[in-house]
Design a protein around this motif. Sequence first.
Motif, mmCIF file in Angstrom:
data_model
loop_
_atom_site.group_PDB
_atom_site.id
_atom_site.type_symbol
_atom_site.label_atom_id
_atom_site.label_comp_id
_atom_site.label_asym_id
_atom_site.label_seq_id
_atom_site.Cartn_x
_atom_site.Cartn_y
_atom_site.Cartn_z
ATOM 1 N N ILE A 29 100.447 7.576 54.678
ATOM 2 C CA ILE A 29 99.039 7.441 55.050
ATOM 3 C C ILE A 29 98.830 6.259 55.995
ATOM 4 O O ILE A 29 98.080 6.344 56.977
ATOM 5 N N GLN B 90 99.965 7.068 59.508
ATOM 6 C CA GLN B 90 99.014 7.974 60.152
ATOM 7 C C GLN B 90 97.735 7.239 60.533
ATOM 8 O O GLN B 90 97.200 7.426 61.638
ATOM 9 N N TYR B 91 97.251 6.388 59.662
ATOM 10 C CA TYR B 91 95.975 5.709 59.877
ATOM 11 C C TYR B 91 96.024 4.744 61.062
ATOM 12 O O TYR B 91 95.102 4.711 61.888
ATOM 13 N N ASN C 187 95.272 5.318 64.961
ATOM 14 C CA ASN C 187 93.934 5.328 65.554
ATOM 15 C C ASN C 187 93.675 4.100 66.415
ATOM 16 O O ASN C 187 92.835 4.140 67.310
#
Length: 417
Positions: A165, A168-169, A172
């Motif tokens: 996670i 992936q986060y 951004n």
Amino acid sequence: MNVLLKAATIVDKESKHHLKKRDVLIENGVIKKIASSITSEKKIKELSLDNLHISRGWFDSGVSFGEPGFEERETIENGLKVAAASGFTDVAIHTNTSPVPDNKGAINFLKASAKGNAVNVHPLGCLTRQSNGEDLAELFDMNSAGVTSFYDYKQPVINPNLLKIALQYVQNFGGVVQSFPQENAISPKGIVHEAINSTKLGLKGIPSLAESLQVARDLYILEYTGGTLHIPTISTKESVALIKEAKKKGLNITCSVSINNLALTDDTLETFDTNYKVTPPLRTNEDVKALLKGLKEGTIDMVTSDHNPIDIEHKKIEFDHAMFGSIGLESCFGTLNSVTDLETTIHALTRNEVFNLPSIKISEGNTATLTLFNPNVSWKFNLNDILSTSTNAAMIGQRMKGKAYGIISNNKLVLNA
């Protein structure tokens, strides 16, 4: 700050003056002119130092200063003085403080504490709240405060889904996730490298397998998620091989190595000197050779001093109970330059881009962010060479090749006394 550096050998592969001896005129913190000989008409301080070399400012990707919470070990103010005297213009500060920097306010405190200093401070932010390994910290808010990399100091990311996670986060906003390379379940209560020496000395071991298992797992997750992963302070030949293969695949993976693991082996443990109790542990000569080869080939991206001051009450005790850690800023360059060539040394100390930070080329018109040093002076690192508040130095008694004169950074000149 205006200064004229006389007869300085420039070490910067991207500069047209690389390995050439030049005069360098700096006015108001900017490189005004680089030439074979410069005579200034203004009243400008001339600096002539024995065998002067200059490079881009050195960056240490992981230092501990104690403050807040452990000021008796090292304050930010003194730590930055040590960094400047040791040749570092930029330092990333670890998250082993109390409270830990897991929010924007804590990051702003660290940056405010270093405001106006010659050394640039780049706080690392905790990956998880309170570094407890359970829930992600306020990564986006900390990034807005200037944090580019997130790390729970010396703690592996136990939960693979949490790492997934996080990777992936941070995509951004271009963040960098760090994951300490150790599977603790393989090495419960381990304190030194598991091998012949640990058996002879009766000390609980940490096998190489504990590191390679974690590295392999993290690389599989990275391949699945994408994003940017940095593995700090690898210490084994297996890790070098795994990361080399991952880079061939095109994964966005970087790594560092502690200066301790490049220069020392577990043979030093025979003295039971707690200054050699570090994490990752000192490994074998075979591992050291593989790490040095990986550094020269580019598999290993950067070298850190892994500077970690520990007060005497927690270090000068029985080996089993002593805290892990050694100071390393003062001896980092001299040690690294003793075990590899100068260009590899400078490259390993100027990889700011790994953490998405600027690295300023030595060129006319650019801001002067420089390290001044003599790469050839031979000296022995002793207690009186320690500038840190704490004296837990693994390199005490070691011969050094090369020493920093100081830095030019943020329109300031800082020289060793």
